[in-house]
Motif scaffolding. Sequence first.
Motif, PDB file in Angstrom:
ATOM      1  N   PRO A 181      -7.749   3.170 -12.504  1.00  0.00           N
ATOM      2  CA  PRO A 181      -7.260   2.433 -11.331  1.00  0.00           C
ATOM      3  C   PRO A 181      -5.791   2.015 -11.426  1.00  0.00           C
ATOM      4  N   THR A 182      -5.293   1.793 -12.641  1.00  0.00           N
ATOM      5  CA  THR A 182      -3.891   1.367 -12.767  1.00  0.00           C
ATOM      6  C   THR A 182      -2.920   2.488 -12.397  1.00  0.00           C
ATOM      7  N   LEU A 183      -3.413   3.712 -12.219  1.00  0.00           N
ATOM      8  CA  LEU A 183      -2.568   4.827 -11.793  1.00  0.00           C
ATOM      9  C   LEU A 183      -2.423   4.891 -10.269  1.00  0.00           C
ATOM     10  N   HIS A 184      -3.193   4.090  -9.549  1.00  0.00           N
ATOM     11  CA  HIS A 184      -3.003   4.026  -8.094  1.00  0.00           C
ATOM     12  C   HIS A 184      -1.663   3.329  -7.832  1.00  0.00           C
ATOM     13  N   PRO A 185      -0.803   3.904  -6.994  1.00  0.00           N
ATOM     14  CA  PRO A 185       0.539   3.329  -6.811  1.00  0.00           C
ATOM     15  C   PRO A 185       0.554   1.909  -6.259  1.00  0.00           C
ATOM     16  N   ASP A 186      -0.501   1.503  -5.556  1.00  0.00           N
ATOM     17  CA  ASP A 186      -0.557   0.157  -4.971  1.00  0.00           C
ATOM     18  C   ASP A 186      -1.568  -0.738  -5.682  1.00  0.00           C
ATOM     19  N   PHE A 187      -1.888  -0.426  -6.930  1.00  0.00           N
ATOM     20  CA  PHE A 187      -2.953  -1.154  -7.622  1.00  0.00           C
ATOM     21  C   PHE A 187      -2.702  -2.659  -7.635  1.00  0.00           C
ATOM     22  N   VAL A 188      -1.516  -3.076  -8.020  1.00  0.00           N
ATOM     23  CA  VAL A 188      -1.228  -4.510  -8.106  1.00  0.00           C
ATOM     24  C   VAL A 188      -1.340  -5.161  -6.730  1.00  0.00           C
ATOM     25  N   ASP A 189      -0.785  -4.523  -5.711  1.00  0.00           N
ATOM     26  CA  ASP A 189      -0.826  -5.071  -4.361  1.00  0.00           C
ATOM     27  C   ASP A 189      -2.257  -5.198  -3.859  1.00  0.00           C
ATOM     28  N   ILE A 190      -3.082  -4.191  -4.136  1.00  0.00           N
ATOM     29  CA  ILE A 190      -4.483  -4.243  -3.711  1.00  0.00           C
ATOM     30  C   ILE A 190      -5.199  -5.421  -4.368  1.00  0.00           C
ATOM     31  N   CYS A 191      -4.982  -5.607  -5.672  1.00  0.00           N
ATOM     32  CA  CYS A 191      -5.633  -6.718  -6.381  1.00  0.00           C
ATOM     33  C   CYS A 191      -5.154  -8.066  -5.844  1.00  0.00           C
ATOM     34  N   LYS A 192      -3.858  -8.195  -5.627  1.00  0.00           N
ATOM     35  CA  LYS A 192      -3.315  -9.462  -5.122  1.00  0.00           C
ATOM     36  C   LYS A 192      -3.867  -9.783  -3.738  1.00  0.00           C
ATOM     37  N   ARG A 193      -3.901  -8.788  -2.875  1.00  0.00           N
ATOM     38  CA  ARG A 193      -4.393  -9.024  -1.518  1.00  0.00           C
ATOM     39  C   ARG A 193      -5.898  -9.272  -1.514  1.00  0.00           C
ATOM     40  N   ALA A 194      -6.632  -8.558  -2.368  1.00  0.00           N
ATOM     41  CA  ALA A 194      -8.080  -8.783  -2.445  1.00  0.00           C
ATOM     42  C   ALA A 194      -8.383 -10.213  -2.878  1.00  0.00           C
ATOM     43  N   ALA A 195      -7.641 -10.701  -3.869  1.00  0.00           N
ATOM     44  CA  ALA A 195      -7.858 -12.063  -4.363  1.00  0.00           C
ATOM     45  C   ALA A 195      -7.388 -13.107  -3.359  1.00  0.00           C
ATOM     46  N   GLY A 196      -6.303 -12.806  -2.635  1.00  0.00           N
ATOM     47  CA  GLY A 196      -5.720 -13.790  -1.729  1.00  0.00           C
ATOM     48  C   GLY A 196      -6.315 -13.808  -0.341  1.00  0.00           C
ATOM     49  N   GLU A 197      -6.847 -12.666   0.104  1.00  0.00           N
ATOM     50  CA  GLU A 197      -7.310 -12.563   1.486  1.00  0.00           C
ATOM     51  C   GLU A 197      -8.825 -12.539   1.612  1.00  0.00           C
TER      52      GLU A 197
END
Length: 297
Positions: free
Chosen positions: A91-107
């Motif tokens: 999953p860390t190879l997905h280019p938006d991995f960090v953004d997806i995790c941040k938005r999942a946790a925040g939204e």
Amino acid sequence: MKSRISPNGVHLFDRHSGLNILLDELCPEEAVWSMSPRQVSIALTNVCDLHCAYCYAPKHKASLHTDQVLGWLKELDAEGCLGIGFGGGEPTLHPDFVDICKRAAGETQLAVTFTTHGHRLTPRLVERLKGSIHFTRISVDGLGRTYEEQRGKQFASLLRGIESIATLSPFGINVVVNKRTVSELDAISELAQKVGASELLLLPQQATTTVASMDGVVGRALQDWVSSYRGKVRLAVSEVGASGLPTCDPLPDERGLQSYAHIDASGVLRESSFSPDGAKIGDVGVLWALKQLRNTV
């Protein structure tokens, strides 16, 4: 705390502490049961920089779009899902991995977890993920030479990944159990305790295009090992391959797609990552696909 209504009662869950409370004296009518599975795993991408023979992930290239994933997560969140686990591929190879995790946790109110091989957990990546991850899993399929031959990466690099993951969130260790790793379970459990893992997840090897499922000899050795286990790290086992092991199920009436579902990197909803059949999610949403899949299983 987030609540979920199921055949077992009202389930309360705190994603920060991991605390679960089940009010099983309540008997909700089926009409008010949560529509979503309790847990959903999502393969963000099929891409991986390892080539493990026992990996179940499809080998064709596919990755999910960020906005699409977030839309699905909001649907699942609103209908009682408690947690999502990102995987792959890696999953860390997905280019938006960090953004997806941040938005999942925040939204959403979902617990956000991911499973990784650990070799890409740089200090910078870990720092960017802090505050967005509630639990992490790292794959440790054997020690030393066994690991290196099965995974094709240096074991010392894995240990550095474990050190990094310990600074990010509570974490567990996964081990694919096969004829190479079953004899090393004692040593792996000792490593899990030493590095501060809170769980050791056993994954009996399943058949892929290149390897067979865990055979009876290995299965009996695993059963013997679990029966005599006296370690301090909590044991868990995947539902696929758990037959014959002394498992405890606190939610016995929550079965199949009520408890778990998997979304692959092509956007197909399946009963599990090993299931050959599924329902394409498309533009109509994950709950529509879930309804279609329930009608066919």
